[in-house]
Design an enzyme around this catalytic site. Structure first.
Site, PDB file in Angstrom:
ATOM      1  N   GLU A 170       1.260  13.180 107.302  1.00 19.67           N
ATOM      2  CA  GLU A 170       1.441  14.476 107.963  1.00 19.67           C
ATOM      3  C   GLU A 170       1.698  14.372 109.471  1.00 19.67           C
ATOM      4  O   GLU A 170       0.952  14.931 110.286  1.00 19.67           O
ATOM      5  CB  GLU A 170       0.223  15.370 107.682  1.00 19.67           C
ATOM      6  N   GLU A 275       0.936  14.603  95.632  1.00 15.24           N
ATOM      7  CA  GLU A 275      -0.296  15.399  95.593  1.00 15.24           C
ATOM      8  C   GLU A 275      -0.075  16.705  94.838  1.00 15.24           C
ATOM      9  O   GLU A 275      -0.550  17.766  95.233  1.00 15.24           O
ATOM     10  CB  GLU A 275      -0.802  15.692  97.015  1.00 15.24           C
ATOM     11  N   ASP A 277       0.019  19.998  92.818  1.00 18.65           N
ATOM     12  CA  ASP A 277      -0.720  21.051  92.128  1.00 18.65           C
ATOM     13  C   ASP A 277       0.090  22.334  92.255  1.00 18.65           C
ATOM     14  O   ASP A 277       1.023  22.417  93.050  1.00 18.65           O
ATOM     15  CB  ASP A 277      -2.162  21.213  92.632  1.00 18.65           C
TER      16      ASP A 277
END
Length: 470
Positions: A170, A275, A277
């Site tokens: 990030e 990641e 979802d």
């Protein structure tokens, strides 16, 4: 790209939502013959095996606390082929004070992965969050040495054990500018190249990635990542791939997702969904679960269609251990498994996208059999259920899932603990009947009210695996 009024927040520690709302509908399950020990029962039906047959991996993320949850570890060890430690390789855990390293928490997860023949993804070496205060307090002239020392020690400790590292996590703000963290303040954008070179020197064989969120579609942030990758590659900096976190909202997967991945692979790097979802506004409905299933299938199909997409990792195993409810109030049900680790419609859609049959029979290789009978009267009924272990391994702790017919509501039970009272039910063993040797049976039952429908329950599954019925 979904419009968000605020950048996606990242929790200091992914929070658990053990009270996640019960799923209100469940479509037919794809075959997933999990044995209670966590091993894959049929080599061609687990997500990991289906993905590997397509040339990619399908992974998950867990924390050391999750190792105490047998239902979670049974699914994780059998269904997923890649493991990402949720917190245990981050700086505040591995080097809480300068020069003092603690790898014990991460080592436990490494051991779990090795015991279950899972590959490992290191997460993460350089990140502005979960950073001990001593790093941010350093004079800028000392940050580079501290960063290089941290990377060298951690990567060397796991040399030869990890498939890949998220080296820098990030680095960008939503507008595409670099975050003004300790590393950027000390070294400018050059900290990224320095971190990658340091990691490569410590382990020449591990794949090195940059990882970020909200870069899945084409926008200012993904443009910044694209330009960074282009610059690094032109400078000969060791970089093998880019991780796209893919924290989606149901129905809002960006339309430019595939084209965006393709422009990165055209630069000569791999891409990975790291990641995944897909959060739903609670309570989940039949429609929202169907949309989620479409989203998961779409992500799989996109990865398979992009040459250079190497795999997909879901962040968490089931809705009970997802970070979403603790960070996005009113949202949840974001994973392939519900709060009792039973497959959801998204699981079936994912398995189908990976090549499973659209109407698989659970009979071959099934490890459980269920017989049931009902005794009904005016507005009530009793149900007696017998569960038999037809596998070859002793079951230590069981959770039998089933769908209760519409209009029926459980009012009491015996020999098992049932939750919730309607819809998708999970019957868990009590302290005295949790062990079932091969061929052994146990019986339990419940009383329920009804509004006219006195049918037997359907879709029985033991610890996530479909059962045969008689």
């Amino acid at each position: 790209m979904p419009v968000r009024t605020l950048p996606l927040p990242r929790p200091r520690h992914p929070r658990r939502a053990f009270g996640a709302a019960a799923v209100t509908a469940l479509t037919a399950l794809a075959a997933a013959t999990l044995l209670p020990t966590g091993r894959a029962g049929a080599a061609d039906t687990s997500l990991r095996s289906l993905a590997e047959a397509k040339g990619i991996y399908f992974g998950t993320a867990i924390t050391q606390g999750d190792l105490n949850n047998p239902a979670l570890t049974a699914v994780a060890g059998s269904q997923f082929g890649m493991l990402t430690p949720g917190n245990e390789m981050k700086w505040d855990t591995t080097e809480p004070s300068r020069g003092s390293f603690n790898f014990a928490p991460a080592d436990r997860l490494v051991s779990f992965a090795q015991a279950n023949s899972m590959k490992l993804r290191g997460h993460t070496l350089v990140w502005h969050s979960q950073l001990p205060s001593w790093v941010s307090s350093l004079p800028t002239t000392q940050v580079k040495a501290a960063m290089e020392n941290h990377i060298t020690n951690e990567v060397t400790h796991y040399k030869g054990k990890l498939y890949a590292w998220d080296v820098v996590n990030e680095p960008f703000n939503e507008d595409g500018s670099f975050r003004t963290d300790a590393f950027y303040n000390a070294m400018g954008s050059g900290f990224v190249a320095d971190a990658l070179r340091t990691a490569r020197a410590a382990d020449p064989d591990a794949k090195l990635y940059l990882n970020d969120y909200n870069i899945e579609g084409q926008n200012a942030k993904s443009d910044a990542m694209y330009n960074l990758v282009k610059t690094l590659k032109s400078q000969g900096v060791p970089l093998d791939g880019v991780g796209f976190q893919a924290h989606f909202i149901a129905g809002q997967v960006p339309s430019t997702f595939k084209a965006n991945l393709q422009r990165f692979t055209a630069l000569g790097v791999n891409v990975a969904i790291t990641e995944l979802d897909d959060r739903i506004q609670l309570p989940a409905t039949t429609a929202s679960l169907a949309q989620q299933a479409n989203d998961y299938a779409g992500v799989v199909n996109t990865c398979l269609a992009v040459s250079g997409c190497v795999g997909i990792t879901q962040w968490g195993v089931g809705d009970a251990d997802s970070w979403i409810p603790g960070t996005f109030p009113g949202y949840g049900a974001a994973t392939l498994y519900d709060a009792t680790y039973r497959p959801k419609p998204a699981y079936a859609a994912t398995a189908t996208a990976l090549g499973a049959g659209t109407s698989p029979s659970p009979t071959p290789g099934a490890s459980c059999k269920v017989t049931s009978s009902v005794n009904a009267w005016n507005t009530g009924l009793t149900e007696d259920i017998t569960l038999t272990n037809t596998g070859s391994t002793t079951i230590n702790g069981w959770s039998l899932g089933f769908t209760l017919p519409a209009g029926q509501t459980v009012t009491s039970s015996w020999n098992a603990s049932l939750t919730p009272a309607t819809g998708q039910i999970s019957a868990a063993n009590l302290s005295y009947n949790g062990t079932l040797a091969p061929g052994a049976s146990t019986s339990f039952g419940f009383q329920a009210s009804h509004t006219g429908n006195t049918s037997l329950p359907t879709l029985f599954s033991l610890n996530g695996a479909p059962c045969t019925t008689a």
